[in-house]
Every structure is written in C-alpha cells, then in structure tokens.
Scaffold this motif. Structure first.
Motif, PDB file in Angstrom:
ATOM      1  N   ILE A   1      -1.063  -3.475 -16.526  1.00  0.00           N
ATOM      2  CA  ILE A   1      -1.447  -3.913 -15.177  1.00  0.00           C
ATOM      3  C   ILE A   1      -0.410  -3.458 -14.160  1.00  0.00           C
ATOM      4  O   ILE A   1      -0.747  -2.970 -13.078  1.00  0.00           O
ATOM      5  N   VAL A   2       0.856  -3.596 -14.536  1.00  0.00           N
ATOM      6  CA  VAL A   2       1.918  -3.157 -13.621  1.00  0.00           C
ATOM      7  C   VAL A   2       1.745  -1.674 -13.302  1.00  0.00           C
ATOM      8  O   VAL A   2       1.800  -1.271 -12.136  1.00  0.00           O
ATOM      9  N   VAL A   3       1.508  -0.884 -14.340  1.00  0.00           N
ATOM     10  CA  VAL A   3       1.386   0.566 -14.122  1.00  0.00           C
ATOM     11  C   VAL A   3       0.201   0.871 -13.213  1.00  0.00           C
ATOM     12  O   VAL A   3       0.304   1.688 -12.295  1.00  0.00           O
TER      13      VAL A   3
ATOM     14  N   PRO B   1      10.672  -2.295  -4.763  1.00  0.00           N
ATOM     15  CA  PRO B   1      10.311  -3.539  -5.446  1.00  0.00           C
ATOM     16  C   PRO B   1      10.400  -3.418  -6.966  1.00  0.00           C
ATOM     17  O   PRO B   1      10.847  -4.351  -7.636  1.00  0.00           O
ATOM     18  N   LEU B   2       9.997  -2.253  -7.469  1.00  0.00           N
ATOM     19  CA  LEU B   2      10.027  -2.041  -8.919  1.00  0.00           C
ATOM     20  C   LEU B   2      11.450  -2.188  -9.433  1.00  0.00           C
ATOM     21  O   LEU B   2      11.737  -2.973 -10.342  1.00  0.00           O
ATOM     22  N   LEU B   3      12.349  -1.437  -8.793  1.00  0.00           N
ATOM     23  CA  LEU B   3      13.736  -1.452  -9.249  1.00  0.00           C
ATOM     24  C   LEU B   3      14.354  -2.836  -9.059  1.00  0.00           C
ATOM     25  O   LEU B   3      15.016  -3.376  -9.955  1.00  0.00           O
ATOM     26  N   GLY B   4      14.128  -3.434  -7.887  1.00  0.00           N
ATOM     27  CA  GLY B   4      14.724  -4.739  -7.592  1.00  0.00           C
ATOM     28  C   GLY B   4      14.304  -5.782  -8.611  1.00  0.00           C
ATOM     29  O   GLY B   4      15.133  -6.512  -9.153  1.00  0.00           O
ATOM     30  N   ALA B   5      13.001  -5.836  -8.877  1.00  0.00           N
ATOM     31  CA  ALA B   5      12.509  -6.862  -9.794  1.00  0.00           C
ATOM     32  C   ALA B   5      13.015  -6.619 -11.203  1.00  0.00           C
ATOM     33  O   ALA B   5      13.432  -7.556 -11.901  1.00  0.00           O
TER      34      ALA B   5
ATOM     35  N   ARG C   1      -3.077   8.265   4.135  1.00  0.00           N
ATOM     36  CA  ARG C   1      -3.039   7.907   5.550  1.00  0.00           C
ATOM     37  C   ARG C   1      -2.703   6.436   5.737  1.00  0.00           C
ATOM     38  O   ARG C   1      -2.037   6.049   6.677  1.00  0.00           O
ATOM     39  N   ILE C   2      -3.222   5.625   4.784  1.00  0.00           N
ATOM     40  CA  ILE C   2      -3.101   4.164   4.929  1.00  0.00           C
ATOM     41  C   ILE C   2      -1.645   3.753   5.108  1.00  0.00           C
ATOM     42  O   ILE C   2      -1.307   2.956   5.982  1.00  0.00           O
TER      43      ILE C   2
ATOM     44  N   GLY D   1      -1.537   2.575  -8.009  1.00  0.00           N
ATOM     45  CA  GLY D   1      -2.249   2.254  -6.773  1.00  0.00           C
ATOM     46  C   GLY D   1      -1.338   2.421  -5.566  1.00  0.00           C
ATOM     47  O   GLY D   1      -1.685   3.085  -4.575  1.00  0.00           O
ATOM     48  N   PHE D   2      -0.139   1.845  -5.655  1.00  0.00           N
ATOM     49  CA  PHE D   2       0.789   1.948  -4.531  1.00  0.00           C
ATOM     50  C   PHE D   2       1.226   3.390  -4.322  1.00  0.00           C
ATOM     51  O   PHE D   2       1.420   3.833  -3.186  1.00  0.00           O
ATOM     52  N   PHE D   3       1.373   4.112  -5.431  1.00  0.00           N
ATOM     53  CA  PHE D   3       1.791   5.506  -5.337  1.00  0.00           C
ATOM     54  C   PHE D   3       0.765   6.296  -4.527  1.00  0.00           C
ATOM     55  O   PHE D   3       1.116   7.074  -3.641  1.00  0.00           O
ATOM     56  N   LEU D   4      -0.519   6.037  -4.848  1.00  0.00           N
ATOM     57  CA  LEU D   4      -1.576   6.751  -4.131  1.00  0.00           C
ATOM     58  C   LEU D   4      -1.610   6.323  -2.668  1.00  0.00           C
ATOM     59  O   LEU D   4      -1.740   7.152  -1.768  1.00  0.00           O
TER      60      LEU D   4
END
Lengths: 311, 420, 318
Positions: A151-153, A245-249, A166-167, A158-161
């Motif tokens: 799920i994380v991946v 966020p990935l690294l921080g968490a 544009r979003i 999703g965030f990568f895309l």
C-alpha cells in the motif's frame, strides 16, 4: 525477525500518516488533525473485519473512504480559513473526534467471555477488543508488513506521478499565493478540498492498518501528539518534495527502535535529533534542490538553484 | 569558503556524525547477546512501563521481579533437566504505549526466545500485546504467538479473555469489590445513597465501574444516586464533588487513580463532603495518597492483594529489601505481586520438566503454559494459598486496607475480620 | 453508565429545593470556572505573545509551565519560602527556559519557514521533558510530589457562594501580570517595538528596531508567564508532577484559539471562557462529552469568527 517486521509495518503505517499530512501540505494547508482521520479509519476498519466479516483489503479501503468523508466534513467549512486558522481548526476537530471515539459503543454481545469481556466491538472507554483478523487468518507479521508496504508503494507511486504532473504545480501555486492562483483561473477551493480529502483517505487506510496490527484500540490512542508527530515527519524529512515524508517517517520510527540498546536515553536522543535536523537543515533532510541534484547529475551547475525560502 | 558553503560543510559534518552514530547503534541492536538456554540460563522477559505514565506501578512491580530473580539466582537457579540453571531477566520498557509494547512483545517472543513473558502491567498495552497471542490452544488456523505470558497487574476486568496463553496475577476485581461493599454494609450500613465517581479516560477505572461496581449494586437492586466522571488530568473537581454532596452520598465509590483521587478528596474536604464510607480500587495504593491528600484521604478503604503488615516473615523481608533499594517506607502491593509472580512462574517451570534447549523451546513453552494453568494450592510467600481459575486469573483472598492516621493500615483479613 | 442520571441534576430532590440548589450551583460553577480559567488564561498569554509576534506555535511552552511548577514546588514545599518569593523564582526559572528556547529553537532558524522553529520546539519539548523526568525520578520515587498551598482550605463566603482563596489569589496574580503586560506594551518603547514587529518584521528592521533583542525579551516574558502559570497550577492542585506541562499546554493552546490567536485580551477571554465552558458542560450536560463540547464550540468559533472571540478582524493582505 518478526520484531523487525512489526517495526517495518509500524514504519509503513507512519509513512502513510506522513503522506496524509503531505497531501494537503502541498497546497499550503498544514494539518495537525490527522489523528482524527486515522482514528476514524481505525475504528471503521476494525469494525468491518470484526463485526462485518469483511476481508482486510476491502476493510482498509472502506476505512480510507471513511477517513476521506471525515476530512470532507472538516475541509469544506474550513476552506475559507487562512493559514494557521485552518491548522487550529484541524486540532479542534481532532480532539472532538477523539472524545467521540472514546465514548462510542456499538457491536454485539459475545456469547462466551470472562467478566468484563462480553462485548464485541467498541465499548466506550473500555476500548475495542478482539481485532484478531491477522491471527485468525494466519497472516504472519512478515506478510502483514508486506501488505502495508505494498500500500505504501502504491501511495508513493501515486505521489510520484502527481509530483511530475500539472496538479503538483497547481498545488504549489496555491501554496505560494492563493490570490494569484485564483487570478490565473485555478479553481482553488476544489483543489484544496481534494488535496485534504486525499490526505484523509490515506490517514484512514493507515488507521485501519494500525488497528489490525495493534489488535486493541481505544479513543485515547488518537491524541494530539500523534498529529504533531505526523507533521514532524514531513517537516523533518522535507516538505518540498515527496521524498521528505518517506525519509522522515522511516528515520524517526526506526531510529528510536535501534536506539533501544541505550534505551534509557532514546527519547531524549529522539528530541535532540529533531532539534539538530531542524538546526542544520531547516528545509528538512531532503530539499527540492537536493532532489534535482540527484535526479539530474548531468545538469549544468547553473541549474542547481538554491531555494530562496524554506518551503 | 563562503559563509553558505561553510554552513553546508558543517551540516554535512554533523550528518556524517549522526549517520555514524546511527550505524553503530543499529549494529549494536542487531547483535544482541545471544545467550540462549543451552548456555545454562532460563530466559524470562519483563516488559514494564519503566518510564512515562505507568512508572508509579511499573517500577515497583519491576523491582519485585528483580528481587525475586536475584533471590532465585543466589540459590543457584532453577533445577532443569538435572542441573541448576540461572534466570536471565530481559527487561524492556514500553512507556505505557501500545505501539512500543507490540514490537517488544514480538521481540521477546521471537528474538529473545523468552520462555515466559512477564508483563506488561498497564492494561491498555497488555490488551494489545495479548492480542498477538494464539486465541485458543491447538487452533491450527490461528497464526498467533504461542508463548505463555503473565501479567502481574493489568487490573482491567476481562483482559485474560484475549488468549488462552495469557495469565494474570492481580486479583479478581469483581469479587474484591463485592466483598468490600458487603463488609462495609455489614459494619456501617444501612446506607441510603450510593454514588460513584469514575475516571472516564482511564480504561481500568471505567471497566471496574462497569464490571465490578455496577453488578455489585445491581445485585442489591440499587441504582447509583449520583454518578460523576472526571479525567485523570483534571485539576478542578468542584462540580463533581458538589453533585455528590447534593445527592447526600453516604456510600462513595471512588473508581479512580491517585492524582484525581487526591484532587477530588481535597475538594471534598473543602466542600465539607464527608460520606460515611469511601471505597476505592488499586489506583489508591500509592504513597501520594497520604503525602498529598493529607487529612482528606483519611478513611478510604480499598482491597489489596499483599500488604506490608502481613504476618508472614517473608513479607517483612521483601519490604526491607524494597526499602533498601528505594528508600521507600511504604511498600505498595505491586512489589509483592511482582515478586510473587516470578515465584509462581518458577513453580510452573520446575513442575513442567522442561529441557531448555533451542529445539525444545516450543514444547517447553507449552509445558510451562499448562503448568501455569494448573496452578493449584500454591503456597504464596505472603502466607495465603493461590489457585488459577478457568479464566486464567489467580484467585486470591481479598484483604482490605484503610487509610488511617496518614498510613495504609491493614483493615480486614479473611482470618481475623476487622482489625480495628 | 446511566445517561439519565447525568442529565438530570440530582433526581432525589424535588420542587423548590431543587430549583434553589440548581441556581446556586449554577452561579457557583460559573464563578469557579472564571477563577479556574485564569490559570488557563495565563498559559495562553505566554502562547499568544510568541504567536502574535512570530506566528510560531511554541510547543515548548509546556516546559516553562513544568519548570515553573517545580521551581515553585521547591521554594514552597522544600525551602518554605513565602508565596510572592516563590512566584518570582518560578517566573525567573521559566524565563531561563524561554531564553533557551529563543537561542536554540528560534534564533538560528529565524529565516526559515514558521513550521521549522515549531518542529524544533517540539524536539526541545520532548528532550527537556524526558531529561527532566530522568532527574525527577532520580530524586522522587513518585508520580507526584506535594506542593505546599498556604491558602488551602480558606475561602470567602458570600451567602452560600464560596470563593476559594487560592483561586482568588490566582486571579489576582493573573490580573496583575496582565496589567503589567499592558503597561509594557502600550506605555514603553519596548512595547512600541513589539507592536511594530507584530505588524511586520521588515518595517521593524527598517525603523531601526533591534528585532533580535526585542524578540529575546518577548521569549523571556512569555516563558516567565508560563512559569507563573505553572506555580499557580501546582499550588491550586496541591501537587506537582512532571507531565503537568504537557497537559497545560493543550489547554493553553485551546484558550488562545478560542479567544483569538495573537491577541492578549483574546487569551484572557479564551482562558476564562474555557474554564467556564469546561465546568459548566460537566455541570449542565454529560461529562463524557465535556471535551467534545468544548472542541465543537472551538470549531464553530473558528468557522464563524476565525479571529476568535475577542480578536480583531484581520485585514486580508491582498
């Protein structure tokens, strides 16, 4: 080994929580209320597997939608609040949700049970027991960690895309200056609510995963500190890019665990590290410039711009 | 070097240091002292709230365990498979936080290969930890952990229902309070108005009200005249105490822990609210009650499992040992429960006839679990006889303590009745 | 839990008696709430000072409350010093923490985004609280230690209404500190500088205001008020515990928001309102939802009046 799998699962859950903050963070809405959606997700997800006979994945998804619905409930009325008023409204809402969860009672009586243990489902301040989906279905911790990380991946992809689309630029424009964004024809309200609801969805899923890992939850788990730490993951990791966020968490979940050999001082070190990271890298551990540098090492020097501002 | 470069250089240096630190620490973490059973030790795990909110009972409980382990090891250890083996107590601190406790429980079970996990004592965390255990024995569909775990507190009603591998040595709260109410009624009754005050943000106090006090009142066909709630962290209790006073409460049930108890009783003193009888639970067993509450907490009666004033010489010895290690003059029951718990576990290990080899770990755990479930007529160091019931709770006689003259005096014993 | 027992005040009393006691208790609860709320207001003032000047949520504010409480406890219970000396000690030890917060969490990060110092204060809070707990548990094998309260048990009776002396003292101290703060802000050059900085840092800089120095003083002041609040919180509850700071900080935060972030009258109104709201909601309605009632009130205030109950409407900076 399964100790580290548990840590891995917890880390994944925290990563999701961090991303749920980050989703609205991108549009300049800083939330210290993610514990509310996390808690709603935990209660909904656990209710579905325990009382509704759902399987884990659909329970997690529905919990995500519940979190999204809750965040819609906050997001719409607080839309016109600016900056910190929004932040503070999320705090207030999260505390209200915590109290409500603390007093919730629904479910059915258990046919067999010791004195004081005759209720299936949340029982007010006594809490929500018997969230035994993992054991009952023979899911090992390793498998569960895998589920969490899949799920994380997906969320990360999703965030990568989004980050390359544009979003993301629209959201960043809103963050920079809402008035300008509105002036160039961006439907600011829609984007802001959408970003916040996405965050609520991720927090809801994360909460459902948490409930199944912990097997017992109560309203007292979803306190304001959880929301603050979730925000801290983002700020420490770096709020400019999605890698922060990935690294921080990851760092701040795994570190206190690896510090266990010096266990008496691990919390102090945790606090100290937060201060140190902030002092030495106010942009968070990963800045946008760093990402640019790594992703395009061949780029000429001139392009390696420094951020003029922290975020 | 420009100022900016300098700053960057410093930042990199600091990060290098932090990274090196993290690497060293994690390598220290992944290579734990692998002293397995075959080296001649029996590994027990102890998970406790040693810092944070639960310290007031976690630390005494832990000390009780340590005293017991020290004593057993001083005698050479436990006889296993023909030779004496010492106990190694691995201590972990869960800070009364479930997301710390859950990984720790797994670590104890699967990395440390503990024979028995003792703890934890904070019900909220215990419930999450025991949720990891196999629910029903020999259920092949259930992938839960199979390791006996015994809590020496976790008073919250019904927590052992989570798994058949879970045991508890704390006392049966419904029976305790039923008896307390009965005795007080016999001595000071009849009462007209029964009222309760519950610490609403604390699972154990709420569970005690629901599972122990309410049924006891129901059996008497009594409806609480007034029912008030507060939070552990509250600082003003004027409204609640006034409600209780207006209800002419003469039988006051205080289902709450020390900070709130002290605050509420001080407020009761201010408002002149003096019910004939006040009964409370284990949350009142802390020296703060008299140090902070002074006169106001006088007269509170609460059930206890083990009290310093028991005639058994070993109790006196334990209190002295506790005093030696902490300089505390009053020994709360948590110390005794911790000490006694380790002794019960020892009894089960001795009877189980374990091999204590890496390959027999699963079988050994099962044997110890079955012996724990079969504890009957166990002679406690404190003088009483204990039995494990079908709910895997140790059934133990109830004693009452009354706060009198700034001290916790033994008030009622099953042998002698009321002492004063 | 019987919900009807919660909703109806004391079912065994009937008629006129019931009405009389209800009115009496309502009044008493309001008064207690106002008096009790003054400690919340004091915590909130410290918060709001930093917020108003810097737009930073100083999460380490609880540390000053905790340190003030323990400094007060030491002076009152152990050294037996009189009240007014104790509160000065509490304020100065709080101010010392304020100095640390300024030097560690704010000053090196003054050019960064507002969130950065905020997270730094989070780290500071965690660090200092844990260190403090270590030191504390080295000396006391206790969760709480007694705080000598010279005013305990005395009160002023007006008819059947009783005013607790320690609450009155709390109110008096809070009022005194607020008046002093007002004098400072509206009657001195330092106050002028602060007001200027609150408007805009750059203007302050341009006008030759030593911004750094003024902000240090603001941190010291804010923390001193936190220390005073810690002393009073400890004294009225007769106990001191290492977690008191964390608990107070949440209440202070909500008081500040309720009244209007950044405004000192707002902090006072917010604190008193929160005090009354808390006590009244547990008197009139169910205690179980006390905090939910408070939070929903807060939420509604934020949506209807984002500037808070007493805050001035902020001009949109467009």
């Amino acid at each position: 080994m399964s100790y580290w799998f548990t840590i891995a699962a917890l880390t994944g859950i925290n990563v999701l929580l961090a991303y749920s903050v980050y989703a609205s963070f991108m549009s300049g809405q800083v939330s210290i209320g993610q514990a509310a959606f996390f808690g709603v997700g935990a209660y909904v997800g656990a209710s579905l597997t325990v009382l509704g006979g759902f399987d884990l994945i659909s329970a997690v998804l529905v919990a995500g939608f519940a979190g999204a619905a809750a965040s819609l409930f906050v997001g719409v009325p607080t839309l016109r609040l600016k900056g910190y008023h929004f932040t503070i409204a999320t705090v207030a809402f999260a505390e209200a949700v915590r109290v409500i969860l603390h007093n919730l009672k629904y479910g059915r009586p258990r046919s067999s049970g010791n004195v004081g243990d005759q209720w299936l489902g949340p029982d007010g301040a006594t809490g929500f027991r018997h969230i035994a989906y993992l054991n009952e279905n023979g899911i090992t911790t390793g498998q569960y960690a895998l589920i969490v990380w899949v799920i994380v991946v997906i969320v990360v992809i999703g965030f990568f895309l989004v980050e390359r689309s544009r979003i993301a630029r629209i959201l960043r424009t809103i963050e920079e200056d809402e008035v300008v964004a509105r002036a160039i024809g961006i439907p600011v309200a829609r984007y802001k609510v959408a970003a916040f609801v996405c965050g609520g969805f991720i927090a809801g899923m994360s909460g459902a995963l948490y409930a199944h890992l912990l097997t017992f939850i109560s309203g007292g788990d979803f306190i304001i500190h959880l929301s603050t730490i979730a925000l801290a993951y983002v700020v420490i990791g770096g709020g400019q890019t999605m890698w922060g966020p990935l690294l921080g968490a990851i760092l701040f979940t795994v570190l206190p665990e690896t510090l266990r050999p010096i266990k008496d001082f691990r919390i102090e070190l945790f606090g100290l590290l937060i201060i140190l990271v902030m002092l030495f890298r106010p942009t968070g551990m990963i800045s946008a410039a760093a990402v640019r540098r790594w992703s395009t090492p061949w780029a000429p020097k001139a392009q390696r711009k420094r951020p003029t501002e922290a975020f | 070097m420009s100022k900016r470069q300098k700053a960057e250089f410093q930042a990199i240096k600091a990060f290098g240091l932090a990274g090196a630190l993290a690497v060293t620490l994690s390598s220290a973490a992944t290579s734990p002292a692998r002293a397995f059973q075959d080296e001649g030790t029996i590994i027990l795990c102890s998970i406790e709230p040693l810092s944070g909110i639960g310290t007031s009972f976690g630390q005494p409980n832990y000390l009780g365990k340590v005293i017991a382990v020290d004593e057993i090891n001083a005698e050479g250890g436990i006889e296993v498979d023909g030779k004496k083996m010492k106990i190694k107590l691995i201590s972990e601190d869960d800070q009364a936080k479930p997301d710390q406790g859950v990984p720790l429980f797994r670590k104890c079970a699967e990395s440390d290969n503990a024979l028995v996990i003792t703890g934890t004592q904070y019900s909220r965390v215990t419930e999450s930890m025991w949720g990891l255990l196999q629910k029903k024995l020999d259920d092949p569909k259930d992938g839960g952990l199979q390791v006996p775990s015994m809590s020496f507190l976790s008073m919250k009603a019904g927590v052992t229902g989570v798994s058949e591998w879970a045991f508890r040595n704390a006392g049966d709260e419904p029976a305790q309070h039923e008896l307390a109410i009965k005795l007080m009624e016999e001595r000071y009754g009849p009462f007209k108005n029964y009222s309760g005050a519950v610490e609403a943000n604390e699972g154990h106090s709420v569970a005690a009200w629901k599972a122990a006090y309410t049924p006891a009142l129901d059996r008497r066909n009594i409806k609480a005249t007034e029912y008030v709630e507060w939070y552990e962290t509250d600082r003003d209790f004027s409204v609640q105490i006034r409600k209780l006073k207006r209800a002419n409460t003469d039988f006051f049930i205080l289902s709450s822990h020390l900070q709130a108890n002290v605050g509420a009783m001080l407020e009761a003193q201010r408002q002149g609210f003096k019910p004939k009888t006040i009964i409370s639970h284990i949350g009142s067993d802390a020296a703060e009650m008299v140090e902070l509450g002074k006169q106001s907490t006088e007269g509170i009666v609460f059930p206890t499992a083990i009290h310093m004033a028991f005639p058994a010489p070993k109790v006196k010895w334990l209190a002295d040992e506790y005093k030696k290690r902490t300089k505390e003059t009053y020994m709360p029951q948590f110390v005794g429960l911790g000490y006694e718990g380790i002794m019960i576990v020892k009894e089960a290990i001795v009877k189980a006839g374990i091999k204590n080899r890496p390959e027999t770990l699963a079988a050994d755990r099962r044997k110890v679990r079955d012996q724990l479930a079969a504890i009957r007529d166990y002679k406690s160091f404190a003088g009483m006889t204990l039995n494990m019931n079908a709910n895997r709770d140790i059934v133990r006689p109830v004693y009452l303590v009354k706060i009198t003259g700034g001290d916790f005096k033994l008030y009622w014993t099953p042998e002698k009745g009321f002492l004063f | 839990m019987p919900p009807d027992a919660l909703l109806s005040p004391t079912p065994h009393m009937r008629g006129v008696d019931q009405m009389y006691f209800f009115a009496l208790d309502l009044t008493q609860t309001t008064i207690d709430g106002l008096l009790f709320g003054s400690t919340y207001a004091l915590v909130a003032i410290g918060f709001t000072l930093i917020w108003g000047l810097l737009r930073i949520l100083n999460l380490a504010h609880g540390v000053t409350v905790m340190v003030g409480m323990f400094a007060g406890m030491l002076s009152a219970s152990i050294l037996g010093l009189p009240f007014y000396v104790g509160i000065l000690i509490a304020m100065s030890s709080g101010a010392f923490i304020g100095f640390l917060i300024d030097r560690i969490c704010y000053r090196p990060l003054r050019n960064a985004h507002e969130l950065v110092p905020m997270i730094a204060t989070l780290g500071f809070w965690i660090l200092i609280e844990e260190v403090f707990i270590k030191i504390y548990s080295h000396f006391w094998f206790r969760d709480y230690v007694p705080f000598a309260n010279p005013f305990d048990g005395i009160g002023i009776d007006i008819g059947e209404i009783r005013l607790r002396t320690d609450y009155l003292v709390t109110l008096a101290v809070a009022a005194l500190l607020v008046v002093a703060l007002y004098f400072l802000i509206y009657r001195t050059r330092l106050g002028l500088a602060m007001r200027m900085i609150a408007e805009d840092h750059d203007i302050g800089n341009l006008m030759g205001v030593p911004v750094g120095k003024v902000l240090t003083i603001a941190f010291l002041l804010s923390a001193a008020y936190g220390g005073a609040a810690g002393y009073l919180l400890g004294m009225t509850a007769n106990l001191a515990g290492p977690y008191a700071g964390s608990q107070a900080v949440v209440k202070g935060l909500f008081s500040m928001i309720l009244g209007g972030a950044g405004s000192i009258p707002g902090a006072i109104v917010g604190g008193l309102t929160l005090g009354v709201l808390e006590l009244q909601s547990s008197f009139l309605f169910s205690f179980a939802y006390r905090d939910a009632i408070v939070m929903l009130a807060l939420f509604i205030v934020l949506i209807v009046r984002p500037q808070g109950l007493a805050g001035k409407r902020m001009a949109d900076r467009i």
